[in-house]
Scaffold this active site. Structure first.
Site, PDB file in Angstrom:
ATOM      1  N   LYS B  81       0.846  -1.196   0.000  1.00  0.00           N
ATOM      2  CA  LYS B  81       0.000   0.000   0.000  1.00  0.00           C
ATOM      3  C   LYS B  81       0.883   1.248   0.000  1.00  0.00           C
ATOM      4  O   LYS B  81       1.949   1.258   0.628  1.00  0.00           O
ATOM      5  CB  LYS B  81      -0.884  -0.055   1.254  1.00  0.00           C
ATOM      6  CG  LYS B  81      -2.019   0.969   1.288  1.00  0.00           C
ATOM      7  CD  LYS B  81      -2.891   0.750   2.533  1.00  0.00           C
ATOM      8  CE  LYS B  81      -4.067   1.707   2.605  1.00  0.00           C
ATOM      9  NZ  LYS B  81      -4.920   1.454   3.784  1.00  0.00           N
ATOM     10  N   SER B 156      -9.794   1.243   2.746  1.00  0.00           N
ATOM     11  CA  SER B 156      -8.958   2.080   1.921  1.00  0.00           C
ATOM     12  C   SER B 156      -7.872   1.323   1.158  1.00  0.00           C
ATOM     13  O   SER B 156      -7.305   1.860   0.212  1.00  0.00           O
ATOM     14  CB  SER B 156      -8.285   3.142   2.787  1.00  0.00           C
ATOM     15  OG  SER B 156      -7.417   2.529   3.732  1.00  0.00           O
ATOM     16  N   SER B 180      -9.915  -1.253   6.896  1.00  0.00           N
ATOM     17  CA  SER B 180      -9.326  -0.980   5.583  1.00  0.00           C
ATOM     18  C   SER B 180      -8.596  -2.148   4.937  1.00  0.00           C
ATOM     19  O   SER B 180      -8.209  -2.055   3.779  1.00  0.00           O
ATOM     20  CB  SER B 180      -8.382   0.219   5.661  1.00  0.00           C
ATOM     21  OG  SER B 180      -9.127   1.409   5.643  1.00  0.00           O
TER      22      SER B 180
END
Ligand SMILES: [Zn+2]
Lengths: 479, 495
Positions: B81, B156, B180
């Site tokens: 990420k 996310s 997330s």
């Protein structure tokens, strides 16, 4: 002195940098005066993703300060103090808020007055902004440069109770606190380098009132002298405001050293809302008893105790000015020299006076002074080998460059008069002036000056007055 | 339309690379080819590390040839990420404000991956600063769900979830502050793990809400997730909140089964979710019972307060964590007349609307006069939730519930309604508030054939029983449709 009928109420907030090798939350060097932005890393630059790790040594030093200030040392919590400022890398400062490490202590001034200590907590320092170009001041500079070497340096903020009543007392408090910080080994207390910084909260009230007036916080006090001057000025300003029918506005004020006035920086309404909340990147601090014992182990006696010990060593030979001298040598961490000298047989009054006056005048020089050489130097004057004037000249060199006081004296041509040659000269002078000698022997001690003069003339100033008097006494006793 | 790339598991790739059966360079080339072929549509990556990844693969192959063991992740591509700092690589958190910034240091987890022989293949798309549940707030545009390109992948960590689901990488790292990792794992039909707070170092993870953030793995199966978890978990002296205690490796215990294990089906995480999702949770519970677990229904009413507490605590911490993006030191700077004006102009231009909304929420919650009513109260609720979970775990070893109230929703469906977006995390948030572990395991499909995730919740450091349950669920799960068929030519020789 406050204007007649008025009393000042003063509390001081003192920030002191701790003498750790590294910063509070990272491994960067904690050093003053290095090339800008060389002692920095992702943590103290607040780079995204970086996290703080608490420096144990800083906690130990904070505990030493707390112990020296008679505080209760407690489990504590770090908070974030949020406000935007370019020299603060994270735009929040990691500090302690409602659960500080040290609370409820006191500090004893040399006159035995006690000033309460509300708290002494750990926090990180900010970087340093320099305004460049234009007029070079905040408002007209073309741009600003930030040095983050100081960002993250460990500080302890010591907040006094509003127990101080005059500018003089504020100076005494700051001086005493500095001495305590130095004695605890936690800080070097150098105001000129910014490692000790003082803000003053000042308010005034009519004598006899126990209400608190509206206070102003005065910042930018870079020396004991400006601390005293600023408070003096601020008291006068507030009294004038109230006496002319006005009310003091709660403000943060800046001391302008050049103009000798305080000027408003921001009002209560403009004060920051710091939005304190517990720092989630650190865990609560709850060192156990053994950690605390280790922290304060080896901590020497504090100034108040050292003053008492020195007075005892002086064996009754202390006048009022002597007490001031005791305070001075302890404050400057020179009492060890005095004690060593007295124990080596030097006259206590001489040891104290020379240390409090001549040695104390060169604080820098005393930092690397060899105690052995210092005692040897004192002995030369004590025993009449050097005159007072000569002794001072030798000390200046000793403080400046170090070395052996006897060799310095020799190099300066202060050839110590051999004792037997002095005896010979004094004997000669006495024989040449029988009438004066007769009167001296009958108790007219004023004539000692006459003989000293004669001996000095004969030796071109190389004799010590003290040694001459000693010889005169010896001769007259035998006469 | 749906997509898929390389299907080989991380375990098999690592085994084959370590034994010399295949080369790490072949593995990375296949994945880079899949990314080149598919990511134009998916937008899972914001930065592909082609050059560095290939170099790393060459180095791994050399070590194997020299008779060394490059580690348990030898040659395995891992997508990370974009809120994880990687030395010298762009790290933007999906925000304009970090445009052009490359950190001078790497996150501890990434160091651990590299030490284990993994190949970092790229940085994945995310909601700006991890604030969102759909990967739509990124400055790089939305990531698409490989199972249905018109739908969101969740967020996310949507880029990581989509990359793994589509076979662009067998493994990925995400971060989970309120769900997330688990929510996008459920939407994309992959395994997603939120470890116990303090198990995985946060050093180098760009903070959203420090007391809630935790890094965790994505994988296409439970064993791969365990493999990655075992590599990244462990104490880190650079993170003061990292737990300093010996961890048990979960990998070796995956086959231990659930016989005798006590499982509570958590009413609050089943009632009120869509019927198709609830049905899968009940089937999952039955599967566990069939495998010998003792299953009961139970209720922890306090978890209902999780969402409001979370939306005070997380924004409060975020408002402080994001203060540093002020234009002074790195990232975007919008020049203005003085420093304060420059700060404002930079932040106005650099942050998107959702980030601004949360900064405002959090600033308000911490303000003088409001602190006690908002942040203070939320922290009390947090304690209440911790206590309630503790009571529940006296009777059961794990809890079971839905990961999300719905399956993946269409792109744009919730962007105009922040509250409905916030509600997509209602099932995952309580775990973050408690600091516990939880994971989402694919378990069949819902309406429209979209993947459904079942959530296994465990107490702090309960990863072992959590992974055992997940393993049994995986074996019992109806097949999740692979995002297939793959376009021509993708995947190369490695499938
Ligand atoms: Zn540093």
């Amino acid at each position: 002195m406050s204007p007649a009928g008025w009393e000042a109420v003063i509390g001081l907030e003192v920030h002191c940098e701790l003498l750790t090798a590294t910063k509070l939350f990272c491994g960067c060097r904690n050093a003053f005066g290095d090339e800008p932005n060389t002692n920095v890393c992702p943590v103290c630059l607040g780079l995204p993703g970086s996290l703080p790790v608490l420096n144990e040594r800083a906690v130990e030093f904070a505990m030493r300060i707390g112990t020296a200030l008679n505080c209760e040392i407690r489990p504590s919590v770090f908070h974030r103090k949020n406000y935007f400022y370019p020299d603060m890398p994270k735009d929040y400062q990691i500090s302690q808020y409602d659960e500080p490490i040290n609370v409820d202590g006191w500090l004893e001034l040399p006159d035995s007055t006690r000033v309460g200590i509300v708290r002494a907590h750990i926090e990180e320092d900010t970087g340093k902004t320099t305004h460049v170009g234009g007029g070079g001041r905040i408002h007209d500079a073309a741009h600003a440069l930030v040095d983050y070497n100081r960002a993250g340096v460990p500080l302890v903020e010591i907040v006094s109770a509003p127990d101080i009543r005059s500018a003089d007392q504020a100076r005494l408090y700051a001086a005493e606190l500095r001495a305590i910080l130095v004695a605890s080994g936690a800080s070097d207390g150098r105001m000129e380098e910014g490692s000790m910084r003082v803000d003053a909260n000042v308010s005034v009230r009519r004598y006899g009132s126990d209400e608190m007036g509206t206070r102003c916080e005065v910042k930018n006090l870079n020396s004991l002298r400006s601390l005293g001057r600023a408070i003096e000025h601020e008291i006068g300003r507030q009294v004038a405001v109230v006496e002319s029918g006005g009310a003091v506005a709660q403000q943060t004020r800046h001391w302008d050293e050049a103009k000798g006035v305080t000027v408003a920086l921001r009002s209560k309404e403009e004060a920051f809302d710091y939005r304190y909340f517990p720092e989630p990147d650190l865990v609560p601090l709850a060192p156990d008893r053994s950690f605390r014992q280790r922290a304060v182990a080896g901590m020497g006696p504090m100034p108040a105790e050292r003053r008492r010990r020195l007075v005892a060593l002086l064996a009754g030979e202390v006048s009022a000015s002597g007490l001031d001298q005791v305070a001075t040598v302890v404050e400057l961490d020179l009492d060890g020299l005095v004690a060593a000298a007295i124990e080596a047989g030097i006259g206590p009054a001489l040891a104290l006076a020379r240390t409090a006056n001549e040695a104390a005048a060169d604080a820098e020089g005393t930092r690397h002074l060899d105690p052995g050489a210092y005692v040897k130097w004192l002995r030369m004057e004590n025993d009449g080998i050097l005159s007072a004037t000569q002794a001072k000249a030798v000390l200046a060199e000793l403080l400046d460059r170090g070395g052996d006081p006897a060799e310095i004296a020799a190099a300066k041509g202060f050839e110590a008069m051999a004792e037997d040659s002095l005896v010979a000269v004094v004997g000669e002078v006495v024989t040449r002036s029988p009438a004066e000698w007769e009167r001296y022997c009958q108790g007219d001690e004023k004539l000692a000056q006459f003989f000293i003069g004669q001996v000095m003339k004969a030796t071109r100033g190389k004799a010590s007055g003290k040694a001459v008097v000693a010889e005169l006494k010896r001769l007259s006793a035998g006469a | 339309m749906s997509l898929s790339g390389v299907s080989a598991t991380a375990l098999s790739l690592a085994t084959d690379v370590r034994s010399g059966t295949i080369k790490a360079t072949e593995v990375i080339d296949a994945h880079l080819a899949a990314i080149a072929a598919l990511d134009g549509e998916l937008n899972a990556f914001v930065h592909v590390l082609d050059g560095a990844a290939r170099e790393a693969a060459v180095a791994v192959d050399r070590r194997v040839e020299a008779g060394e063991d490059p580690g348990p992740l030898a040659g395995v591509p891992v997508a990370v990420k974009d809120n994880l700092c990687l030395r010298g690589a762009p790290t933007t958190c999906g925000s304009r404000i970090l445009e052009g910034w490359s950190p001078p240091y790497s996150a501890t987890v990434l160091e651990r991956l590299v030490d284990a022989g993994a190949i970092l293949v790229g940085k994945t798309n995310m909601d700006e600063f991890a604030m969102g549940s759909s990967t739509e707030t990124s400055v790089y545009g939305p990531t698409r769900n490989p199972h249905d390109l018109s739908r969101v992948p969740g967020g996310s960590s949507g880029g990581s979830a989509a990359a793994v689901a589509a076979g662009l990488a067998p493994l990925a790292l995400g971060s989970d502050t309120g769900g997330s990792i688990r929510q996008p794992a459920a939407f994309c039909g992959v395994v997603g793990v939120k470890p116990t707070y303090g198990t995985v170092s946060r050093f180098g993870l760009v903070a959203f809400a420090s007391s809630l953030d935790q890094i965790g793995p994505f994988a296409r199966n439970v064993a791969d997730a365990a493999l990655l978890f075992d590599v990244i978990a462990g104490h880190d002296p650079l993170d003061s909140t990292s737990l300093d205690r010996p961890l048990v490796q979960v990998g070796p215990c995956l086959a231990d089964g659930v016989a005798g294990m006590r499982v509570g089906v958590l009413a609050e995480l089943v009632d009120g979710v869509d019927a198709d999702v609830a049905a899968r949770v009940h089937e999952a519970a039955e599967a566990l019972a069939a495998a010998g677990a003792i299953v009961e229904e139970l209720s922890v009413p306090e978890v209902r307060y999780g969402l409001p507490a979370y939306y005070l605590i997380a924004p409060a911490e975020a408002s402080s964590n994001l203060s540093r993006y002020d234009g002074v030191r790195y990232g975007l700077r919008v020049e203005a007349s003085d420093v304060a004006a420059m700060n404002s102009a930079t932040r106005a231009a650099g942050f998107g609307p959702e980030v601004k909304r949360r900064i405002m929420l959090g600033t308000y919650a911490l303000s003088a006069g409001y602190y006690e009513a908002y942040y203070g109260q939320a922290m009390k609720v947090r304690t209440v939730i911790v206590d309630a979970f503790a009571a529940a775990y006296r009777g059961v070893d794990v809890l079971l519930g839905a990961t999300t109230p719905t399956t993946a929703f269409p792109i744009g469906a919730k962007t105009g309604d922040p509250l409905s977006m916030y509600l997509s995390d209602v099932c995952t948030i309580p775990t973050n508030l408690a600091g516990h572990a939880a994971m989402s395991v694919p378990f069949g499909t819902g309406a429209g054939g979209l993947p459904v995730g079942v959530q296994v919740l465990a107490p702090a450091l309960g990863e072992l029983q959590m992974f055992r349950v997940a393993s049994v669920l995986e074996a019992a799960a109806p097949p999740t449709p692979a995002p297939s068929p793959p376009p021509q030519g993708s995947g190369g020789g490695v499938r």
